[in-house]
Design an enzyme around this catalytic site. Structure first.
Site, PDB file in Angstrom:
ATOM      1  N   ARG A  15       0.821  -1.205   0.000  1.00 55.53           N
ATOM      2  CA  ARG A  15       0.000   0.000   0.000  1.00 55.53           C
ATOM      3  C   ARG A  15       0.859   1.262   0.000  1.00 55.53           C
ATOM      4  NH1 ARG A  15      -3.569  -1.495   5.186  1.00 55.53           N
ATOM      5  NH2 ARG A  15      -1.588  -2.537   5.677  1.00 55.53           N
ATOM      6  N   HIS A  93      -1.018   1.614  16.263  1.00 54.00           N
ATOM      7  CA  HIS A  93      -1.266   0.465  17.148  1.00 54.00           C
ATOM      8  C   HIS A  93      -0.307   0.495  18.346  1.00 54.00           C
ATOM      9  CE1 HIS A  93      -3.848  -1.151  14.011  1.00 54.00           C
ATOM     10  NE2 HIS A  93      -2.848  -1.090  13.150  1.00 54.00           N
ATOM     11  N   SER A 131     -10.280  -3.057   8.031  1.00 52.68           N
ATOM     12  CA  SER A 131     -10.799  -4.196   8.782  1.00 52.68           C
ATOM     13  C   SER A 131     -11.661  -5.085   7.898  1.00 52.68           C
ATOM     14  CB  SER A 131     -11.623  -3.703   9.984  1.00 52.68           C
ATOM     15  OG  SER A 131     -10.815  -3.025  10.918  1.00 52.68           O
ATOM     16  N   ALA A 176     -14.557  -6.295  10.889  1.00 48.77           N
ATOM     17  CA  ALA A 176     -13.725  -7.384  10.363  1.00 48.77           C
ATOM     18  C   ALA A 176     -14.450  -8.719  10.447  1.00 48.77           C
ATOM     19  CB  ALA A 176     -12.398  -7.456  11.117  1.00 48.77           C
ATOM     20  N   ALA A 265      -6.544  -9.541  14.867  1.00 48.92           N
ATOM     21  CA  ALA A 265      -6.228  -8.538  15.889  1.00 48.92           C
ATOM     22  C   ALA A 265      -4.745  -8.490  16.240  1.00 48.92           C
ATOM     23  CB  ALA A 265      -7.054  -8.815  17.147  1.00 48.92           C
ATOM     24  N   ASP A 267      -2.276  -6.821  15.171  1.00 47.35           N
ATOM     25  CA  ASP A 267      -1.703  -5.481  15.299  1.00 47.35           C
ATOM     26  C   ASP A 267      -1.874  -4.921  16.705  1.00 47.35           C
ATOM     27  OD1 ASP A 267      -0.519  -4.820  12.839  1.00 47.35           O
ATOM     28  OD2 ASP A 267      -2.457  -4.399  11.942  1.00 47.35           O
ATOM     29  N   ARG A 276       1.718 -14.605  17.562  1.00 45.20           N
ATOM     30  CA  ARG A 276       2.889 -13.729  17.409  1.00 45.20           C
ATOM     31  C   ARG A 276       2.907 -13.264  15.957  1.00 45.20           C
ATOM     32  NH1 ARG A 276       6.623 -16.830  14.690  1.00 45.20           N
ATOM     33  NH2 ARG A 276       6.650 -19.085  15.069  1.00 45.20           N
ATOM     34  N   ALA A 296       0.681  -9.246  10.155  1.00 47.26           N
ATOM     35  CA  ALA A 296       0.322  -7.967  10.767  1.00 47.26           C
ATOM     36  C   ALA A 296      -0.066  -6.890   9.766  1.00 47.26           C
ATOM     37  CB  ALA A 296       1.487  -7.482  11.634  1.00 47.26           C
ATOM     38  N   ASN A 297       0.014  -7.165   8.492  1.00 47.38           N
ATOM     39  CA  ASN A 297      -0.445  -6.204   7.476  1.00 47.38           C
ATOM     40  C   ASN A 297      -1.186  -6.949   6.365  1.00 47.38           C
ATOM     41  OD1 ASN A 297       2.052  -7.362   6.682  1.00 47.38           O
ATOM     42  ND2 ASN A 297       2.467  -5.698   5.254  1.00 47.38           N
TER      43      ASN A 297
END
Length: 370
Positions: A15, A93, A131, A176, A265, A267, A276, A296-297
């Site tokens: 992005r 975050h 989300s 989400a 969730a 992040d 993790r 995480a993305n």
């Protein structure tokens, strides 16, 4: 105002925080926009397209040195040295990221986080589209990792003639979770959704009828539903706060071998005890015979779609910050609620409660509903 758009460096983050259309709008308003070379490449937005919009193409330092820096993901450790006392608008975050909170405090950055920009009605207008994308991707990625070549149970989400579809359990019926539930239903899965909010459960039941089973969430209910689950999606969010842990390790130990758990969730620290952060390059790991997916993305997997959605959602807030600078935080309550760090102090109550030993002041604007 000079506005900088750095290239994202997080693993497979495709992005970019500003499209050429957005750059054109800002330039027309009299602003100087500098985009780091190649910043839009992951979303197939070329440097030439930004030039045509009136933006300048510059270096990393050019972009980070602007009065207002627009990013997508939180600065990673290699970017901490680039932080300064300018305005930063991005996902942060911070409740789950003390090192970054400390770095922003030390730099004197005025840091506004997309995920805590909140309108008076409690909605999270910039977080919501991301989300929704993550929710849909959770089912797509979960279904992919259920395939035998990727370590899964060898279960097809939609089943086959005479064979039931995969059992998909969605924990949380917010933006989400609702998107994940819809994707699961469209795929033909045997879908279950759990939430504490009866109104959300009623809405799911009315929309999908007998294609979805809506269950009041509790530790016992989660334990019961996970026992037969093929795919579990954790979509529990408390704005600005660490995610509540809803799936302990002991429940994962009881799940079917080859089942998949996707933690949207992550992040905010994750809602599974075993979670993790992982990356698009290495998205899963094994816990008690089940696959854990905690990228995480997640929206970075669909950069073209996610960039367009993010740019559209953030446009009005970007325009306000560009036109008024820090005073926009005073004038627009939603942006004021997004302020996380300012002048060496935490200014978000949820983040301050997560890091009580760091300097803090009362929020510029309280979260909606307080």
């Amino acid at each position: 105002m000079r506005i900088g758009v750095p290239t994202e460096v997080k693993n497979r983050e495709t992005r970019v925080a500003l499209t050429p259309e957005g750059a054109r709008r800002l330039v027309a308003a009299g602003h100087d926009v500098v985009v780091q070379e190649g910043a839009g490449a992951g979303s197939f937005l070329t440097d030439d397209a930004y030039r045509a919009a009136g933006a300048r193409i510059g270096s990393r330092d050019d972009a980070w040195g602007a009065a207002l820096v627009l990013k997508v993901k939180e600065p990673v450790p290699e970017e901490y040295a680039l932080l300064s006392d300018n305005l930063l608008f991005t996902f942060l975050h911070l409740a789950a990221n003390e090192p970054l909170a400390r770095a922003l405090i030390a730099a004197g950055t005025t840091a506004v986080s997309y995920d805590t920009v909140q309108e008076d009605d409690g909605s999270l207008p910039i977080l919501a589209p991301m989300s929704a994308i993550a929710g849909a991707l959770a089912v797509i990625e979960g279904g992919h990792h259920l395939l035998s070549p990727y370590g899964g149970r060898g279960v097809l989400l939609g089943g086959a003639p005479g064979v039931a579809g995969a059992r998909v359990v969605v924990i949380g019926a917010g933006v989400a979770g609702t998107a994940a539930l819809h994707q699961a239903v469209v795929a033909g899965a045997d879908a279950v959704v759990l939430d504490l909010d009866a109104a959300r459960l009623d809405a799911a039941a009315q929309r999908y009828g007998d294609r979805v089973r809506a269950v009041a969430s509790s530790p016992d209910a989660i334990e019961t539903e996970l026992a037969d689950a093929d795919l579990v999606i954790g979509a529990v969010l408390v704005p600005g706060r660490p995610a509540p842990m809803v799936v302990p390790h002991r429940l994962v130990e009881r799940m079917r071998p080859g089942s998949v758990l996707v933690d949207i969730a992550i992040d905010q620290g994750g809602c599974f005890e075993d979670s993790r952060p992982t990356t698009h390059d290495d998205p899963v790991y094994v816990v008690a015979g089940s696959l854990m997916y905690a990228v995480a993305n997640m929206p970075g997997a669909v950069g073209a779609t996610a960039t367009a959605a993010l740019a559209h959602a953030a446009a009005g807030y970007v325009d306000a910050l560009a036109a008024r600078g820090r005073s926009a935080l005073e004038n627009l309550p939603a942006l004021g609620r997004g302020l996380n760090v300012d002048a060496g102090t935490l200014r978000c109550r949820a983040v301050a409660q997560a890091h009580p030993h760091l300097p803090s002041l009362p929020p510029l604007r309280e979260a909606a509903g307080r």
